[in-house]
Scaffold this active site. Structure first.
Site, PDB file in Angstrom:
ATOM      1  N   ALA A 174       0.748  -0.600  -0.281  1.00  6.58           N
ATOM      2  CA  ALA A 174       0.056   0.324   0.248  1.00  6.58           C
ATOM      3  C   ALA A 174       1.358   0.912  -0.158  1.00  6.58           C
ATOM      4  O   ALA A 174       1.091   1.850   1.416  1.00  6.58           O
ATOM      5  CB  ALA A 174      -0.960   0.056   1.251  1.00  6.58           C
ATOM      6  N   THR A 175       0.993   1.813  -0.941  1.00  6.80           N
ATOM      7  CA  THR A 175       1.956   2.751  -0.864  1.00  6.80           C
ATOM      8  C   THR A 175       1.980   3.754  -2.904  1.00  6.80           C
ATOM      9  O   THR A 175       2.062   2.620  -3.643  1.00  6.80           O
ATOM     10  CB  THR A 175       3.307   2.812  -0.466  1.00  6.80           C
ATOM     11  OG1 THR A 175       3.944   4.158  -0.737  1.00  6.80           O
ATOM     12  CG2 THR A 175       4.310   2.132  -1.337  1.00  6.80           C
ATOM     13  N   THR A 176       2.990   4.037  -3.204  1.00 10.84           N
ATOM     14  CA  THR A 176       3.741   4.148  -3.847  1.00 10.84           C
ATOM     15  C   THR A 176       4.877   4.987  -4.402  1.00 10.84           C
ATOM     16  O   THR A 176       5.348   5.492  -4.220  1.00 10.84           O
ATOM     17  CB  THR A 176       2.590   5.337  -5.001  1.00 10.84           C
ATOM     18  OG1 THR A 176       1.376   4.919  -5.229  1.00 10.84           O
ATOM     19  CG2 THR A 176       2.681   5.489  -6.505  1.00 10.84           C
TER      20      THR A 176
END
Lengths: 274, 259
Positions: free
Chosen positions: A52-54
């Site tokens: 969950a991130t970019t």
């Protein structure tokens, strides 16, 4: 004659023993978890690769730009909005992480010490291939945890290689530790499909490819890409306009690593994104 | 027979004599604290003698390469695991030497059936200010000498290492008058080279009790510099980076000493 009770370990061939091995010998690093195939693997089915991130990185005229949003989540909850996911490993290397922070930060720490330990004991800098491989090995050792549904990490590694030809190098990994060298760009994390689309488009159909961009243009594209990712991905923080929290952007070049000051990012954001 | 106490004392004395003889030809190493850091310097070596140990710690050593290597590895392992499990700021030279290296060297030296460490080492740790720099010399028997103020001496901003005690004492008495902690790198470099020459000259004779003449020192240094390389490293005081050690090449140093 009794064997000497000398206190510290004597390692006669430093080359045979890397830093993670030293940590294991001293009981400071947990051995890789082993998935028991007979006893059933209770969580195996539930494992989904959700990082969950970019995180994104691409080569531009001044080296490699690595950018990451600041949000850390646990399920649906935002736990922290100033997380640092773009980490300096040594003077010329950056590891950017998507995945479970506890494991990722530990990995970054092991990696940082590994490179320094190698330089100090062997009296030479570790090669870029060696560094890339060291991270790959850490990921593979961690795969037991990944299969149990905890501790998945999918990093990007950016560095500047002085030998034999001076150039920026960029790698991305899968959770098992396979490494891929990216020619132009790489993205990882839950928001990465959108980012990958943008970077592909920018690189192929815009006025100039990513590698020709100036620093300001590169920062602008990184901000736009993260903002786009945050639009549809709840786990990506993008740019917090109200809280004035900007993504973390670092640049690796021949001279080393530069962390862009927030004021500069804010200025580019105001001019070309907001 | 060595079980008898006085035989043991004799064996230790023989061992000391043997090690001293082995180390006697060791080329001097000088470590000088200056305004922006600490300079380590020696001359004309075929193998490396100055090493990085951890972020703020460096070492110079004379002796058998195999023993130096084992001790160096031990020191790096200890510092690295400490820095990894706690933090880089928790790695301290004082603890490394007093609690780990010295006891190991002492027991190796006194176990007369086993081999002693044929090595004499000089460690330095750079502090935030020159007053916080620490220099420690560790002998083959685990004996530690410090640059800090003791009952017998005032604090010194330098430390040296040489093959013989006489050579070391001459270097020390030279640096005591010639060197100050606020020196520039160039000034420290010149003092270190002169100190090295004084130490090295003393190793060639057995009865050099007095410091040689200035002219003789610089003549000797020029002769040596003509055909040997300088090995040097610095620990920078610059707080902006974590890793302070940098080795200086002969090529970098020559222009600084040309005049």
């Amino acid at each position: 004659m009794e064997p000497s009770l000398v206190a510290f370990d004597q390692n006669f061939s430093g080359a045979a023993d890397d830093f993670p091995a030293l940590l294991r010998r001293k009981g400071l690093l947990a051995p890789a978890a082993i998935v028991n195939s007979q006893g059933g693997t209770p969580h195996q089915k539930s494992w989904q690769p959700t990082e969950a991130t970019t995180i994104l990185a691409f080569k531009f005229s001044g080296g490699v730009l690595v950018a990451g949003d600041r949000r850390a989540t646990a399920g649906n909850t935002v736990v922290y909005d100033r997380a640092d996911k773009v980490l300096e490993i040594d003077r010329h290397s950056i590891m950017a992480i998507a995945g479970v922070p506890a494991t990722a930060w530990e990995m970054a720490r092991v990696l940082e010490h590994s490179f320094q330990y190698f330089r100090r004991t062997q009296l030479q800098e570790m090669s870029v291939d060696g560094k890339v491989r060291a991270l790959s090995k850490l990921l593979r050792d961690n795969f037991g945890f990944v299969m149990q549904g905890v501790g998945v990490v999918v990093p990007i590694f950016a560095t500047y290689d002085s030998h034999p030809k001076p150039e920026a190098r960029l790698y991305f990994y899968d959770a098992m530790g396979a490494q891929f060298e990216a020619t132009d760009y790489a993205a990882t994390g839950s928001g990465s499909p959108a980012v990958r689309g943008i970077l592909y488009y920018e690189n192929n159909w815009r006025a100039k490819p990513l590698q020709k961009l100036s620093e300001d243009e590169a920062v602008s594209i990184a901000l736009r890409a993260l903002d786009t990712a945050a639009e549809s991905d709840t786990s990506t923080g993008g740019v917090d306009r109200g809280g004035k929290i900007y993504p973390l952007i670092k640049i690796v070049s021949r001279e080393g690593i530069t962390t862009l000051p927030e004021s500069k990012i804010a200025a580019v954001f105001k001019e070309t994104v907001a | 027979m060595i079980e008898e106490p006085y035989r043991w004392v004799e064996a230790i004395a023989n061992r000391r004599e043997y090690i001293e003889a082995q180390l006697a030809s060791g080329s001097p190493i000088a470590a000088l604290g200056y305004h922006d850091g600490i300079l380590f310097l020696t001359l004309g070596q075929t193998r490396q003698k100055i090493f990085e140990i951890y972020d703020r710690i460096a070492m110079g050593a004379i002796g058998h390469p195999g023993d130096i290597e084992r001790l160096r590895m031990g020191a790096i392992e200890l510092a690295s695991t400490e820095g990894f499990t706690r933090s880089a700021t928790d790695v301290s030279l004082r603890r490394l030497v007093h609690y780990s290296l010295s006891p190991v060297m002492k027991s190796a030296f006194e176990q007369v059936y086993g081999p002693p460490y044929l090595a004499r080492m000089l460690f330095a740790e750079v502090g935030e200010r020159p007053e916080e720099d620490l220099f420690l010399r560790v002998e083959y028997d685990g004996e530690i000498a410090t640059s800090g103020a003791t009952f017998a001496q005032a604090r010194q901003d330098f430390a040296v290492l040489s093959g013989t005690q006489q050579s070391r004492e001459l270097m020390e008495s030279f640096l005591k008058t010639e060197h100050g902690a606020d020196a520039s790198l160039e000034a420290a470099l010149k003092s270190a080279l002169d100190a090295w020459s004084i130490g090295h000259m003393s190793l060639q004779t057995t009865d050099a009790k007095e410091l040689p003449e200035r002219a003789a020192v610089s003549k000797y240094l020029q002769e040596q510099l003509a055909h040997t390389g300088i090995e040097a490293g610095i620990l920078e005081r610059d707080k902006s980076r974590a890793i302070r050690y940098r080795s200086l090449s002969d090529k970098e140093l020559r222009p600084l000493i040309s005049d």
